[in-house]
Design a protein around this motif. Sequence first.
Motif, PDB file in Angstrom:
ATOM      1  N   PHE A 161       0.853  -1.225  -0.232  1.00 36.30           N
ATOM      2  CA  PHE A 161       0.103  -0.053  -0.072  1.00 36.30           C
ATOM      3  C   PHE A 161       0.872   1.105  -0.037  1.00 36.30           C
ATOM      4  N   CYS A 162       0.772   2.032  -1.242  1.00 39.52           N
ATOM      5  CA  CYS A 162       1.708   3.415  -1.220  1.00 39.52           C
ATOM      6  C   CYS A 162       0.471   4.434  -0.748  1.00 39.52           C
TER       7      CYS A 162
ATOM      8  N   ASN B 181       1.058  -3.413   4.911  1.00 41.77           N
ATOM      9  CA  ASN B 181      -0.335  -3.656   5.440  1.00 41.77           C
ATOM     10  C   ASN B 181      -0.962  -2.353   5.928  1.00 41.77           C
ATOM     11  N   THR B 182      -2.246  -2.321   6.293  1.00 39.72           N
ATOM     12  CA  THR B 182      -2.936  -1.281   6.702  1.00 39.72           C
ATOM     13  C   THR B 182      -3.042  -1.353   8.068  1.00 39.72           C
TER      14      THR B 182
ATOM     15  N   GLY C 297     -12.719   1.403  10.442  1.00 40.05           N
ATOM     16  CA  GLY C 297     -11.864   0.771   9.098  1.00 40.05           C
ATOM     17  C   GLY C 297     -10.346   0.766   9.378  1.00 40.05           C
ATOM     18  N   ARG C 298      -9.738   0.605   8.358  1.00 41.83           N
ATOM     19  CA  ARG C 298      -8.025   0.431   8.627  1.00 41.83           C
ATOM     20  C   ARG C 298      -7.586   1.312   7.169  1.00 41.83           C
ATOM     21  N   LEU C 299      -6.536   2.016   7.361  1.00 46.15           N
ATOM     22  CA  LEU C 299      -6.035   2.881   6.057  1.00 46.15           C
ATOM     23  C   LEU C 299      -4.532   3.068   6.265  1.00 46.15           C
TER      24      LEU C 299
ATOM     25  N   PRO D 222       3.416   2.940  11.907  1.00 46.65           N
ATOM     26  CA  PRO D 222       1.720   2.250  12.356  1.00 46.65           C
ATOM     27  C   PRO D 222       1.837   1.655  13.370  1.00 46.65           C
ATOM     28  N   ALA D 223       2.658   1.958  14.507  1.00 47.72           N
ATOM     29  CA  ALA D 223       2.776   1.461  15.829  1.00 47.72           C
ATOM     30  C   ALA D 223       3.750   2.040  16.797  1.00 47.72           C
TER      31      ALA D 223
END
Length: 244
Positions: free
Chosen positions: A1-2, A97-98, A180-182, A205-206
């Motif tokens: 995912f870009c 990953n999202t 949702g996730r993005l 992401p974390a």
Amino acid sequence: FCPGVPASGEEDVGGEVIISNRAAEQLVGSYSVLTADGQAAEAPVVVEPWSQAVIDVDSLVTAPFAGVGVEIEGGAELVGQRAIHPAGDSVSPCANNTSDEWYFADGFTVDGSVETLILTNPYDDTASVNLKFATAAGESTPAAFQGFTVPPQSVRTIPIAELGARDEPVIAVEVESQRGRLVVGRAQHYLGGGRLGYGVTLAAPALRDQWWFADGEQGEGVTETFAIYNPTDNDVSVSPFFLG
């Protein structure tokens, strides 16, 4: 995912996605290009062994920013995005990953510098997120960006100045999804305050208890700064180690 590269159609401004095949077998898959208006393009892609395929995003769509999703059938690949801009080209990794949370520790709006958040939703359902940002003066959660929606298979952008963070040397941002996730990225155009250039960055992401930087630079006229963002309600003790 870009998360997104510029594709405005302006002279000398554009974006690419690079797919690298590090195996001895051909990779076959497809990619889709997303804009604020939804999915704008979709096509198959083939990457020969030990080679690269380049997706010229701005030749496919015209939009301030466009996100790209790449899916390979039965194989593994490395994918990155490249922004092309008169102020400088920039390369950053794409996400594999999202996530429902994303973080930036360092943003910059001094002397009219422009920081733009890029929120890309690759899925068929609307995502809803809350934004929080922090400066040296403290933390803020603007009401206009609580429950901020990103429609299905689309890209939304937020200039940080709209959050009220103008002329700030350091701005940290947290994007937390309520539904949702993005994938979240950033475009940063440095226009002063000792910083010039253009860059695109993938958010983290974390939260982690260790961060590693493989390459630094020192020398005349070079300044390297590390920004540390603590979005939690507890104090955090940090110990930096520099390896020569």
